[in-house]
Design an enzyme around this catalytic site. Sequence first.
Site, PDB file in Angstrom:
ATOM      1  N   HIS A  50       0.562  -1.170   0.137  1.00  0.00           N
ATOM      2  CA  HIS A  50      -0.171  -0.064  -0.048  1.00  0.00           C
ATOM      3  C   HIS A  50       0.873   1.156   0.122  1.00  0.00           C
ATOM      4  CE1 HIS A  50      -3.287  -2.620   1.488  1.00  0.00           C
ATOM      5  NE2 HIS A  50      -2.477  -3.118   2.071  1.00  0.00           N
TER       6      HIS A  50
HETATM    7  C1  BDR Z   1      -1.655   0.483   5.911  1.00  0.00           C
HETATM    8  O1  BDR Z   1      -1.798  -0.119   7.173  1.00  0.00           O
HETATM    9  C2  BDR Z   1      -0.375  -0.721   7.545  1.00  0.00           C
HETATM   10  O2  BDR Z   1      -0.471  -1.589   8.101  1.00  0.00           O
HETATM   11  C3  BDR Z   1       0.427  -0.375   6.354  1.00  0.00           C
HETATM   12  O3  BDR Z   1       1.733  -0.211   6.685  1.00  0.00           O
HETATM   13  C4  BDR Z   1      -0.379   0.460   5.552  1.00  0.00           C
HETATM   14  O4  BDR Z   1       0.289   1.946   5.855  1.00  0.00           O
HETATM   15  C5  BDR Z   1      -2.547  -0.324   4.757  1.00  0.00           C
HETATM   16  O5  BDR Z   1      -3.964  -0.198   5.291  1.00  0.00           O
END
Ligand code: BDR
Length: 315
Positions: free
Chosen positions: A242
């Site tokens: 992400h």
């Molecule tokens: C987001 O949540 C975190 O666990 C990841 O690093 C990312 O920023 C994705 O939903």
Amino acid sequence: MTDRTPLVIDTDPGIDDALAVLLALASPEVDLRLVTTVHGNVELAQVTENALRVLHLAGRSDVPVAAGARASLIHPQPERAGHVHGAAGLGGVELPPSPAAVDPRPAVVALAELLLSSPEPVTVAAIGPLTNIALLLAVSPDAAARIGRLVVMGGSAGRGGNVTAAAEFNIWSDPEAAQAVFTSGLPTVLVGLDVTLPTVLTVEGIARFAAAGPVGRSAAAILQQYVDHARDAYGTAGVVVHDALALTEAIVPGTLGTVRRDVVVDTTLGAGRGQTLVDRRSVSAAGTAVEVAEHVDPAAAVEFLVSRLARLDLA
Ligand code: BDR
Ligand code: CA
């Protein structure tokens, strides 16, 4: 003056955060001036240590790291994400310690000083809970007003959540902070699950940067736990990084197709807590609207990430 855009990354490393930091360091369009850390995937002390070590891995321990909020603004974050990122946040990989120490300034002070002293507009990529950015707005609105672009990884317009049925992790971790940021009028791009979930980094892509040298190999090792989790939980042969997609939009503005929308966050304590309510009935012209990423070319985004990470070992 420089033609590289000054960049700050506000982060909670985190496997995909680590990839995002490495991507920024591999990208000549931006000049990473500061990393600020925030509670999120694991505890603040650990994400701060991880940020130092990831920068050192890439030979950039000169980039200052300032520690920020250890907790959400109002309600404590109910649970962290060690089950996804590993108890220490980097997928069970222990990177060598950095010779650098943490910047003595609180993150909000370091960020405000950088914003107020930069002759060029600064891009801020916020890839953890939005607590630090909300605090900056409250403590130093003049500095916040100097943010050129705020690129946020968080939320979801039409894909539901990934930590509850309604909420994405970063927003769910501090909904009050997210609400303050999205209604502040800061020039914000929201990179949510709508565009991150279709953007899958395959094991073949990981193998390409793993083969490039020691930095790529360490990045691949950090990702391994994510890959195993995706295979066991969903039967997929790839991972969604992400935060790296949000950094791609920060590095090359316009990578993602965005639409101006009004966005509010559910700050109730019910089942919808942390949901981003994106008004998709019409395009908004209001000054408080957010540019919501709605279109992505997944193959191009993955190729950008893989080819940039492979370059780190050539530097
Ligand atoms: C987001 O949540 C975190 O666990 C990841 O690093 C990312 O920023 C994705 O939903
Ligand atoms: Ca993150």
